[in-house]
Write a protein that holds these residues in place. Structure first.
Motif, short mmCIF file in Angstrom:
data_model
loop_
_atom_site.label_atom_id
_atom_site.label_comp_id
_atom_site.label_asym_id
_atom_site.label_seq_id
_atom_site.Cartn_x
_atom_site.Cartn_y
_atom_site.Cartn_z
N VAL A 105 12.87 7.33 -2.26
CA VAL A 105 13.18 7.80 -0.91
C VAL A 105 12.17 7.26 0.09
O VAL A 105 12.52 6.76 1.17
CB VAL A 105 13.23 9.34 -0.87
N VAL A 106 10.86 7.36 -0.28
CA VAL A 106 9.81 6.84 0.61
C VAL A 106 9.95 5.34 0.80
O VAL A 106 9.85 4.82 1.93
CB VAL A 106 8.41 7.18 0.05
N GLN A 107 10.21 4.61 -0.29
CA GLN A 107 10.34 3.16 -0.18
C GLN A 107 11.55 2.77 0.65
O GLN A 107 11.48 1.86 1.48
CB GLN A 107 10.44 2.54 -1.58
N ALA A 108 12.67 3.46 0.40
CA ALA A 108 13.87 3.15 1.17
C ALA A 108 13.68 3.48 2.65
O ALA A 108 14.05 2.69 3.53
CB ALA A 108 15.07 3.92 0.60
N ALA A 109 13.09 4.65 2.93
CA ALA A 109 12.86 5.04 4.33
C ALA A 109 11.87 4.09 5.01
O ALA A 109 12.05 3.73 6.17
CB ALA A 109 12.34 6.47 4.38
N THR A 110 10.83 3.69 4.27
CA THR A 110 9.85 2.75 4.84
C THR A 110 10.49 1.41 5.13
O THR A 110 10.28 0.83 6.21
CB THR A 110 8.67 2.57 3.86
N ALA A 111 11.26 0.90 4.18
CA ALA A 111 11.94 -0.37 4.40
C ALA A 111 12.88 -0.28 5.59
O ALA A 111 12.92 -1.19 6.44
CB ALA A 111 12.71 -0.79 3.15
N CYS A 112 13.62 0.82 5.69
CA CYS A 112 14.56 0.99 6.81
C CYS A 112 13.84 1.04 8.15
O CYS A 112 14.22 0.37 9.11
CB CYS A 112 15.39 2.26 6.61
N LEU B 26 0.84 -1.20 0.00
CA LEU B 26 0.00 0.00 0.00
C LEU B 26 0.87 1.25 0.00
O LEU B 26 0.60 2.22 -0.71
CB LEU B 26 -0.93 -0.02 1.21
N MET B 27 1.95 1.23 0.79
CA MET B 27 2.85 2.38 0.85
C MET B 27 3.47 2.65 -0.52
O MET B 27 3.57 3.81 -0.97
CB MET B 27 3.95 2.14 1.88
N ALA B 28 3.87 1.60 -1.23
CA ALA B 28 4.47 1.76 -2.55
C ALA B 28 3.47 2.34 -3.55
O ALA B 28 3.81 3.20 -4.37
CB ALA B 28 5.01 0.42 -3.05
N GLN B 29 2.22 1.86 -3.47
CA GLN B 29 1.21 2.35 -4.40
C GLN B 29 0.89 3.82 -4.14
O GLN B 29 0.73 4.61 -5.08
CB GLN B 29 -0.06 1.51 -4.28
N VAL B 30 0.79 4.21 -2.87
CA VAL B 30 0.49 5.61 -2.55
C VAL B 30 1.65 6.51 -2.97
O VAL B 30 1.44 7.59 -3.53
CB VAL B 30 0.19 5.75 -1.05
#
Length: 679
Positions: free
Chosen positions: A325-332, A307-311
């Motif tokens: 950046v969002v994906q990397a920060a979310t994964a971290c 969901l985060m990736a789609q948004v």
């Protein structure tokens, strides 16, 4: 090659750093800005998957069920507010770090306290597993080719987090602060950007917005259960709230005030991110299914984007820098959310060890002033869970939050009893009574809501795998009670009393001899230097020829103590010695017996299989004989230079006549005896 490069401790120093002294413990305490990423990463990261789980469950009933999302999200936010306020009261009343466990044990009794501790320990293990699995899931959403290595990635990240935490709380706070704050900032920017675009008439559209869904036919009762199940999945946003209460001792003074401020800040950020992300998911039309094949038009052979990736893709564009950046920060931050457990689990384990419910090793601080044994134990348990469930988030999430709501419920009930007892006490001042009434109101609301949510979570998740948690909690509680009984029985057994007598009347030393070699001479030297009442050498004769040869060598070298040969027709070693000790005591009275055994110290792991087996076996058997103490006399072989960085004996040619013999890095005296006795 220098000694340092051969030292196996070098790898440990590189990974963990130099040891810290106990005097440096105050420097390891955390200010609020560093405590937030350490203790709040779990709660903050929950917003990355809690909205996803909420939407996923509602979508089982079809697209029309997404209209229930705002209602369910509001219920989760209200619950989160109540829980944060409740734990703020708990921190003030019980700042020692025991959290819900201490509250339940002191106000509800031993068994509820142990149940809470068991639930928390199980939840910490699942926190690591779920957080890492979710982080890996987001990485795979950005790089789908990594899907076959899902389990390996998860295990590798757990090992990495263990190493970082073993370096100490202060260094872990440095390592985890930047990713956490980047996550808060990037998701915050994404939410604001998405809402502004919506306000301007350019609402973001998710990649799955056009997918229809194969909906299940649901009865009225099933509809209610589905909504309740979505609520219970959304409640995963509450996980990690209790970690601040368990970690109060790690804060700088004033500890209570700093912990409360961190808790409120964490709750506020989590509420804003959860509400904003849920709103953007609805605005952009995210369709995330429990079974990807239920999405009509989606190629379910490929991993389903989170969901985060789609948004993020809908807001910034799939190939944009901000998306990555969002994906990397979310994964971290999802991976680092496991760090909350790596602080809470060891602290709780130390409290349990002090109270006698856990192994004492859990209360031992490592080189870097952290409870390293608890961290390693947590890591091993989490890796086992990830391997068993193949690091699948949708499976692991079903086991999640059961434990945390068990602790929530019992902790809040305990706080209600705490405030009521304070109000009944005649010694409570008027100002404290006002605080107690407010605390009673807040914790009563917290107890009511958390118990209700626990029932909902149990009903909706039980058949989806949560039953495993209900088995694990009582089993762990039973084991903890068993550990408590064991320590209690041992303390009773070894306690000194008026019947204790000191009746030993002699002191004899036995030096066990196999062959006349330098390690044996060193053991004799130690025994003679100790000046026992009587010192004898003992050889257990398994082979007659060896005994005769030893007697001859003993006489040739003029050894200063008598040699006794014990026959062993059945080739045992400890039994003849035990019989000799018994016979000696019958003749000379209850003497204290010290047995000296030479033992090789080696530098390679494989050498342990080639040496020392008999000495250790004999020592373990003789320890069962009353009145016998064992002294292991080390002899460092040359290979031990790998460990100690020195030779065990002088290099041939360097020993001069008239100078003392150097043995094992120190000067060793020859055994007392005639001047011409040879070593």
């Amino acid at each position: 090659m220098t000694n340092e490069t051969r030292d196996p401790q070098l790898v440990k120093r590189i990974l963990l750093g130099d040891p810290l002294s106990s005097e440096e413990s105050a420097e390891q305490l955390l200010p609020k800005r560093r405590a937030l990423p350490i203790f709040a990463s779990d709660a903050l990261s929950s917003v990355a998957y809690a909205p996803q789980e909420l939407v996923m469950i509602l979508l089982i009933g079809g697209l029309t069920f997404l209209s229930f999302t705002p209602i369910v999200a509001v219920a989760v936010v209200v619950l989160l507010i109540v829980v944060v306020l409740s734990y703020r009261q708990l921190i003030k009343a019980y700042p020692s770090g025991g959290g819900d466990y201490e509250v339940a044990r002191k106000n509800l009794g031993e068994i509820p306290g142990v149940v809470v501790a068991s639930a928390l320990l199980v939840d910490y293990v699942l926190t690591v597993a779920v957080s890492v699995a979710s982080g890996v899931d987001n990485i795979i959403s950005a790089i789908p080719g990594l899907d076959p290595a899902r389990v390996e990635l998860a295990v590798g990240f757990v090992v990495l987090i263990i190493i970082v935490n073993l370096r100490g709380v202060r260094e872990a706070s440095f390592a985890f602060a930047i990713p956490t704050y980047i996550f808060i900032g990037s998701v915050g920017v994404m939410i604001v950007t998405g809402l502004i675009r919506t306000f301007l008439g350019d609402a973001p559209v998710a990649s799955s917005a056009d997918f229809a869904v194969h909906a299940e036919d649901l009865s009225q009762a099933a509809v209610i259960l589905l909504i309740l199940r979505a609520f219970s999945s959304g409640c995963s946003a509450l996980t990690g709230v209790e970690a601040v209460a368990n970690g109060v001792p790690a804060f700088r003074v004033p500890k209570v005030r700093n912990a409360q401020a961190t808790l409120v800040l964490m709750g506020s950020i989590a509420i804003c991110l959860f509400a904003g992300l849920t709103a953007l998911a609805l605005i952009s039309g995210v369709h995330y299914a429990e079974d990807p094949c239920a999405l009509i038009g989606f190629d379910c052979a490929t991993p389903q984007p989170s969901l985060m990736a789609q948004v993020a893709s809908a807001t910034f564009g799939g190939g944009s820098i901000l998306f990555f950046v969002v994906q990397a920060a979310t994964a971290c931050v999802l991976l680092l959310a496991a760090n909350t457990a790596f602080n809470g689990f060891p602290l709780l384990g130390a409290v349990l060890a002090r109270d006698g419910y856990g192994p004492k090793a859990l209360n031992t601080r490592g080189d870097r002033l952290v409870f390293s044994n608890g961290m390693i134990l947590l890591g091993i348990a989490a890796i086992a869970v990830l391997i068993v469930f193949q690091a699948k988030l949708t499976t692991l999430i079903q086991l999640y939050i059961i434990g945390v709501f068990v602790s929530f419920s019992l902790g809040q009930i305990g706080m209600v009893r705490h405030w009521r007892r304070m109000l009944r006490s005649a010694s409570t001042s008027a100002s404290n009574r006002r605080g107690a009434r407010l605390g009673l109101l807040i914790n009563s609301a917290g107890a009511t809501l958390t118990v209700l949510v626990l029932l909902i979570v149990t009903i909706t998740k039980f058949t989806h795998g949560a039953y495993l948690v209900f088995f694990a909690i009582p089993i762990l509680a039973f084991l903890m009670m068993g550990v408590k009984r064991y320590y209690r029985d041992v303390d009773h057994e070894i306690a000194i009393d008026d019947t204790t007598r000191f009746g030993s009347t002699g002191d004899v030393a036995l030096v066990l001899v196999n062959k006349l070699q330098k390690p044996v001479v060193k053991a004799l030297d130690y025994a003679v230097a100790a000046k026992h009442g009587k010192t004898v050498a003992v050889h257990v004769a398994v082979e007659g020829d060896e005994a005769a040869q030893l007697q001859q060598e003993w006489a040739d070298h003029l050894m200063p103590v008598p040699l006794i040969i014990l026959q062993s027709p059945y080739r045992s070693y400890a039994e003849p010695i035990a019989q000799f000790i018994a016979q000696y005591r019958e003749k000379h009275g209850p003497s204290v017996v010290t047995v000296y055994l030479p033992q090789y110290i080696v530098g390679h792991w494989w050498e342990t299989f080639l040496h020392n087996r008999r000495a250790r076996r004999v020592a373990s058997q003789l320890m069962l004989v009353h009145g016998v103490t064992i002294t292991l006399v080390p002899w460092l072989l040359d290979s031990s230079e790998i460990i100690y960085g020195r030779r065990s004996r002088p290099v041939p040619g360097q020993e001069r006549a008239g100078r003392p013999v150097v043995a094992n890095g120190r000067r060793a005296h020859r055994p007392a005896g005639p001047p011409d006795a040879e070593a």
